[in-house]
Structure formats: structure tokens, C-alpha cells
Design an enzyme around this catalytic site. Structure first.
Site, mmCIF file in Angstrom:
data_model
loop_
_atom_site.group_PDB
_atom_site.id
_atom_site.type_symbol
_atom_site.label_atom_id
_atom_site.label_comp_id
_atom_site.label_asym_id
_atom_site.label_seq_id
_atom_site.Cartn_x
_atom_site.Cartn_y
_atom_site.Cartn_z
ATOM 1 N N CYS A 152 28.045 3.756 18.993
ATOM 2 C CA CYS A 152 28.608 2.490 19.574
ATOM 3 C C CYS A 152 27.497 1.631 19.483
ATOM 4 C CB CYS A 152 29.115 2.550 20.971
ATOM 5 S SG CYS A 152 30.809 3.594 20.776
ATOM 6 N N ARG B 290 25.918 2.959 13.776
ATOM 7 C CA ARG B 290 26.117 3.806 15.004
ATOM 8 C C ARG B 290 27.629 4.092 15.384
ATOM 9 N NH1 ARG B 290 23.073 2.275 19.786
ATOM 10 N NH2 ARG B 290 20.995 2.131 19.210
ATOM 11 N N TRP C 52 32.261 4.321 18.076
ATOM 12 C CA TRP C 52 32.265 5.753 17.555
ATOM 13 C C TRP C 52 32.972 6.205 18.736
ATOM 14 C CZ3 TRP C 52 31.009 10.540 19.603
ATOM 15 C CH2 TRP C 52 31.139 11.592 18.661
ATOM 16 N N ASN D 223 28.435 1.479 25.322
ATOM 17 C CA ASN D 223 27.966 2.466 24.564
ATOM 18 C C ASN D 223 27.542 3.527 25.488
ATOM 19 O OD1 ASN D 223 24.564 2.845 23.290
ATOM 20 N ND2 ASN D 223 26.496 4.202 22.828
ATOM 21 N N GLY D 224 28.091 4.660 25.440
ATOM 22 C CA GLY D 224 27.776 5.718 26.023
ATOM 23 C C GLY D 224 28.998 6.380 26.866
ATOM 24 N N GLU E 146 19.692 23.249 6.282
ATOM 25 C CA GLU E 146 19.908 21.776 5.861
ATOM 26 C C GLU E 146 20.340 21.454 4.929
ATOM 27 O OE1 GLU E 146 19.181 19.153 7.341
ATOM 28 O OE2 GLU E 146 18.819 17.592 5.732
ATOM 29 N N LYS F 259 23.757 19.070 5.150
ATOM 30 C CA LYS F 259 23.797 17.745 4.121
ATOM 31 C C LYS F 259 25.119 17.902 3.375
ATOM 32 C CE LYS F 259 21.608 15.829 5.449
ATOM 33 N NZ LYS F 259 20.738 15.586 6.442
ATOM 34 N N GLU G 59 28.200 17.266 5.806
ATOM 35 C CA GLU G 59 28.632 16.237 6.100
ATOM 36 C C GLU G 59 29.164 14.942 5.482
ATOM 37 O OE1 GLU G 59 23.930 15.121 7.001
ATOM 38 O OE2 GLU G 59 25.413 14.372 8.509
ATOM 39 N N HIS H 122 24.681 41.368 6.369
ATOM 40 C CA HIS H 122 25.473 41.767 7.762
ATOM 41 C C HIS H 122 26.715 41.134 8.249
ATOM 42 C CE1 HIS H 122 21.649 44.095 8.429
ATOM 43 N NE2 HIS H 122 21.013 43.070 7.911
ATOM 44 N N LYS I 101 24.919 7.304 12.985
ATOM 45 C CA LYS I 101 23.748 7.781 12.851
ATOM 46 C C LYS I 101 22.870 7.794 13.926
ATOM 47 C CE LYS I 101 20.069 7.539 9.908
ATOM 48 N NZ LYS I 101 19.934 8.764 9.511
#
Ligand code: F6R
Length: 603
Positions: free
Chosen positions: A2, A27, A74, A98-99, A476, A480, A483, A499, A598
Site C-alpha cells: 500500500c 506497492r 495491496w 499502510n499496514g 530463485e 522468479k 511469480e 527422495h 514490491k
């Protein structure tokens, strides 16, 4: 997560708010909204989805006024609907947040009993309702906010406007970052410098628990105990103001392409005249007997790679943890521990909380991209990664720059502890400084990777394999890909496949193997053969020697030769490009993938 902005201006404020929200859209982009006060009249406009929808709403239904607040969301509490979009309003109060307010259920029940009923599913509306209840009890706006803040548990950055008050905005912060500025008869509030850079050239960052009462010509900051305080004003770096794609189709493409330049810049900052250069007060690893590294997501994988480097080069044990686990695990921090926190944004709530847990228990190093960030400010030593602003939600250049700085830190540890000879150190420094040029070469195989990605885009599941320091790179690569392309992907240590995960392998599952020629290459090849024996379609990413020994793979990508220790920095490039082109082939939103943001400033 946010973004919030507020302006007490001299001109119509809606266009300024929308422009600032555009800069904050990284954000969150579930909904957006603004509220203004015009001749004492408080009103708002909101729209679901990206900011463009709010802009369209404002064309149809303009919102006049020279005082305003804005928000890009968000979603945390409540679906991304217009009713749940900020600003939230209760009677004469509008607020953006925001929070997360953790005690909102209790507060909401209490307010309902007093006939202040909620209309939304959000935690934020409770803040507006609380302030309204205090105003109706006769409090002034300042008093109402002060009383409201005392009731809130959780994390917040807030900006309030009040019906009837054209020249008043109140801002508050606890846990989430917030900056304010007074400039030439105008007042500003914003989540970060990026939002406010076009409007002002200096900022005051509120500190934990601070709140501020702003008019066009005055600002009064109070601390958490409601005592008036002064906070320093800092210039905004020119970098914060620059936001251009430079001809690239996506921010992610631009940021991938920038890597040779930004990595070179980062390495030159720490390696000069073939020697390591660290801040004077950087930690002395001779006094350290254990390193704890904490981060989230991609930054966590950077730590994971660094563990291999520090343990091998400096013979120093390293423990790596994700911040959301570390912060609540209450791990012992024995004497001799050094804690390293890695974060692109420097605002990730879990990483910041983990850092605060270590505060006073051991020396703290922060490896960050945003130098004025909360994590940077709370650390004892800050090592900037100098990647420049990263806007694409999927981290790319920040990852490679984090790796470069952590590589330098590993060499510093080795030097302090005397675990490398002078010749070995020189050789490592020399190889590291050549990495940017190798990255430029690796970018040249983009066409081959684009072709492979076209085939990958048909898959439902994709596995990534790597051994040693290439194992975190497999993690990673999978992160990537999932997402931005929404294809299910998992990374595994090559030796771990048999395994359990090998049960997933059949002829519909591509398996991407990152395997430069190194002492473990033969073992990785055996794991690859096990996959191919079960019909798995292998994409082998390796160097000339590695590829020459292999046949019958589905696809190959040929990388430049690189010293095996530093290969993860180079192999990040094909991981990024495969994800990028798979997403393009699937037609997903590369820079603003669904459900993500982000800067993750909530738990
Ligand atoms: C993935 C990604 C995230 C971040 C994570 C930590 O591409 O960008 O996984 O790495 O949210 O963010 P920072 O580094 O800002 O703490």
C-alpha cells in the site's frame, strides 16, 4: 505494501495525487482512491484495480480541492472492492493506511456498541470510526488522532483529512515508513521519497511512533509519548526522481539489461586498486564465530548463496533463515554472532522485525538497496548494493547486486580471518571484477532462452535443479518463474530429487538444471540422467565443457565460462530471462503480477 500520499497544495490536488500514486503503484495495485477537502467539504473517489481505473473515474467525476490524500492498495483485510478501497471515511474523517491494525476486531465490536457501525471489511475503517467517535465527544482533530493512535495495535502509516479543515493534514507512523515535507507554502506526506520527489527536494522521515500535524506553513511532530520533537530534514537523492523505462517494454527487461552496468558500479564501490574497500566501521570477522543471515524471498536466496561462500572462504559457520520464522523463533544469539539482514527495499516488515530482535544482542549489518530505508537506519553497518531503483515486482538486478556485495563480504571475512593466501585473494578479486562483462555475454543468449521459454510456457509444472551454491539459484529460478508466469515451479537440490520429488517427473514436466562445470558436475549429470530415464524433459544450462559432454537433453543454453565459486551471479541471468520470456509467452502482467507488491511492509 500500500502506498499513501497527502498534499496541502496551492493548486488543484487530484492530478498531483494520481501522479504520486502512479509512482507508488509498485506497492500494490488492487484498488486506488483519493479524498480531498474543497471549501471545507470532504469527498472521495475510489476505483477497483489499477490506477488507470481511478484516473478514468476522475475524468467522469472530477474531485476538486487543494488538499488531498491518496492510496494505492495491496489488500490485506477484505476483498479488493470499491467499498474496501481507501480512503476510508467515517463522518468528518478520511484516512489512508499502510499496514495492519491487529486489534481491529475488538475495536470494531466496541465501536458498534457505541453506534459507530462499520460498512467495510477492512481494519482501516476502524481508525476513521475511532477518530469520528472522539471528534463527536468534543475532541479537536489533533486530540482525536492522538487518542485514536493510543488505541491501535499493529503497524501503520496514516494520513488523515477532516471535513471543515482545508488547511490540515495529520500523519502518523508506527512500523510502516512515512515521510513529510514542508516546501514553499505546501505540505506533503508520502510513503517514500519516490512518491514525493517531483514535488519537493527534501524530506523528514518520521520515526517509530511519531505523528505530525501539518498545515501549509507549519509542521509539529510529536513522538510516541505526544511530546513535541524535532526530526532532521534530508535532501532527496536525484535517483528517487528518475523513473523511465528507457525504451524497454517492461521494467523487468530494463532491470535485467542494466545488470552489467550496476554490478560494475557496485563492485567498483567495494573493490578499488585490486583491494577490498569496506566502511571504516565494518565488522571485524576475526572477532566473529558465527554469522546469522536473515531475509525474505529473493533476498533470502541471496543469503543462501552467501552461506556457501562464507563457510568455504572464511571457514565461518553461517545460519540462514527467513525473517518471518526467525522473528518469532526467538533464537539464541550467543557472543561472537554477527547478524546480516538483506533487503532490496529496506522496508520488509518481517526483516525489520528480525533485525529489531537482534538489536543490542550482536553487531548488525544491513545489505540494502534503498539507503534511507528503515532497515538501513536501524543497522550498525550499511552496505549499499547500489543497484539503482528497482521497479519491476520480480527482483532481478537487486539479486545480482546483493550477491556481488555478499561476495565481497565473504572475501572480507576471509581476509579478517586469514583463511586465504594473498594470491588466492587477488585471484578472487580479479574474477569478481570480470563478472559484469560475463553478464553482458550471458545476456547475448536471450534469443535462445526466448525459444526455450516458448516451450516452457506450455507446461503446468516445472522443476529447477542445482547443487552447491547453484541450489539456491534453482530456488530463485523457480520463484522468479512462478511469480510472473503463474506456472507452478519448485527448486530442489539435485541430490534431493530422488527422495520424493522425482515422483512428479514425467514427459510433461520440464526440468531446468543449472550446472556449470565444477567438481560436482558429474553428480548433477547423474541426477539429470535419472530424470531423463523417466521421460523428464531436461533444459541444461551450462558452459561449453558441460554441454559438450551431454546428449539427449530437450534444450540447452550455453553460458560463458566462469570461476565456479561465483557462477550463481552469472547464472541468475538465464533464470531471470527464462521467467521473463515464459511470462511474455503466456501474456501475463510481467511488472505487476497478480497478488504481489514490491515492498512488503506487512507481516
Ligand atoms: C521476488 C521478490 C521478493 C522479495 C522479498 C523481499 O522477486 O522480489 O521475494 O525479494 O519480498 O523483499 P526485500 O528485498 O525488499 O526485503
Amino acid at each position: 505494501m500500500c502506498g499513501i500520499v497527502g498534499v496541502l497544495g496551492k493548486h488543484e490536488v487530484s492530478p498531483l495525487l494520481v501522479e504520486a500514486l502512479k509512482r507508488l503503484e509498485y506497492r500494490g495495485y488492487d484498488s486506488a482512491g483519493i479524498a480531498t477537502v474543497d471549501d471545507g467539504h470532504l469527498d472521495r473517489r475510489r476505483a477497483v484495480g489499477k490506477l488507470i481505473n481511478l484516473s478514468d473515474t476522475l475524468v467522469r467525476d472530477p474531485l476538486p480541492g487543494k488538499s488531498g490524500i491518496g492510496h494505492t492498495r495491496w489488500a490485506t483485510h477484505g476483498a479488493p472492492t470499491e467499498v474496501n478501497a481507501h480512503p476510508h471515511r467515517a463522518g468528518p474523517v478520511a484516512v489512508v493506511h499502510n499496514g495492519i491494525i491487529e486489534n481491529f476486531e475488538t475495536l470494531r465490536a466496541e465501536l458498534k456498541a457505541q453506534n459507530f457501525g462499520a460498512e467495510t471489511d477492512t481494519d482501516t475503517e476502524t481508525i476513521a470510526l475511532l477518530a469520528q467517535s472522539y471528534l463527536e465527544d468534543g475532541a479537536t482533530p489533533d486530540e482525536a488522532v492522538a487518542q485514536t493512535l493510543q488505541r491501535l495495535e499493529g503497524a501503520f502509516a496514516l494520513a488523515f483529512l477532516f471535513d471543515g479543515y482545508d488547511d490540515l493534514m495529520i500523519a502518523a507512523r508506527r512500523g510502516s515508513p512515512l515521510a513529510i515535507s514542508l516546501d514553499d507554502g505546501e505540505a506533503y506526506v508520502g510513503s517514500d521519497a519516490i512518491a514525493l520527489a517531483p514535488m519537493t527536494d527534501h524530506l523528514t522521515y518520521l520515526e517509530e511512533g511519531d505523528w505530525a500535524v501539518l498545515t501549509r506553513n507549519s509542521v509539529q511532530i510529536y513522538d510516541a509519548h505526544n511530546q513535541p520533537v524535532e526530526r532532521p530534514s534530508e535532501p532527496i537523492t536525484p535517483e528517487a526522481g528518475r523513473v523511465e523505462k528507457g525504451g524497454h517494454r517492461h521494467w523487468m527487461a530494463k532491470e535485467i539489461a542494466e545488470q552489467p552496468a550496476v554490478l560494475d558500479q557496485a563492485l567498483q564501490h567495494y573493490i578499488r586498486d585490486a583491494d577490498l574497500v569496506m566502511p571504516n566501521d565494518a565488522v571485524d570477522f576475526a572477532k566473529v564465530n558465527r554469522v546469522v543471515m536473515v531475509a525474505c524471498g529473493t533476498a533470502y536466496y541471496a543469503c543462501h548463496v552467501a552461506k556457501y561462500w562464507i563457510e568455504r572462504l572464511a571457514n565461518l559457520p553461517v545460519e540462514v533463515d527467513v525473517a518471518s520464522e526467525f522473528r518469532y523463533r526467538e533464537p539464541p544469539i550467543p557472543e561472537g554472532t554477527l547478524a546480516v539482514f538483506v533487503s532490496q527495499s529496506g522496508e520488509t516488515a518481517d526483516t525489520l522485525a528480525a533485525l529489531n530482535y537482534c538489536k543490542g544482542k550482536c553487531p548488525i549489518v544491513a545489505v540494502v538497496n534503498v539507503e534511507g530505508s528503515s532497515i538501513a537506519r536501524a543497522a550498525d553497518v550499511v552496505l549499499p548494493i547500489l543497484a539503482g531503483r528497482e521497479i519491476g515486482v520480480a527482483s532481478t538486478k537487486a539479486f545480482t547486486c546483493q550477491l556481488a556485495v555478499l561476495a565481497v563480504l565473504a572475501l572480507k571475512a576471509a581476509r579478517d580471518r586469514g583463511t586465504l593466501t594473498g594470491e588466492q585473494m587477488d585471484a578472487h578479486l580479479d574474477t569478481l571484477t570480470r563478472i559484469p562483462a560475463l553478464i553482458a555475454q550471458a545476456l547475448n543468449i536471450e534469443d535462445e532462452l526466448r525459444d526455450i521459454a516458448r516451450d516452457l510456457s506450455e507446461a503446468r509444472d516445472i522443476l529447477f535443479l542445482g547443487r552447491g551454491a547453484m541450489y539456491p539459484l534453482a530456488l530463485e529460478g523457480a520463484l522468479k518463474l512462478k511469480e510472473i508466469s503463474y506456472i507452478h515451479a519448485e527448486g530442489y537440490a539435485s541430490g534431493e530429487l530422488k527422495h520424493g520429488p522425482i515422483a512428479l517427473v514425467d514427459d510433461s514436466v520440464p526440468v531446468i538444471v543449472f550446472a556449470p562445470t565444477d567438481p560436482l558436475f558429474g553428480k548433477t549429470v547423474s541426477n539429470m540422467q535419472e530424470v531423463m530415464a523417466r521421460g523428464g524433459k531436461v533444459v541444461l544450462v551450462s558452459d561449453t565443457q558441460g554441454l559438450s559432454s551431454q546428449r539427449a537433453t530437450w534444450h540447452t543454453a550455453q553460458m560463458p565460462d566462469v570461476a565456479e565459486l561465483w557462477a550463481p551471479i552469472l547464472y541468475a541471468v538465464p533464470a531471470q530471462l527464462l521467467a521473463y520470456h515464459t511470462a511474455i509467452a503466456k501474456g501475463t502482467d510481467v511488472d505487476q503480477p497478480r497478488n504481489l507488491a514490491k515492498s512488503v511492509t506487512v507481516e
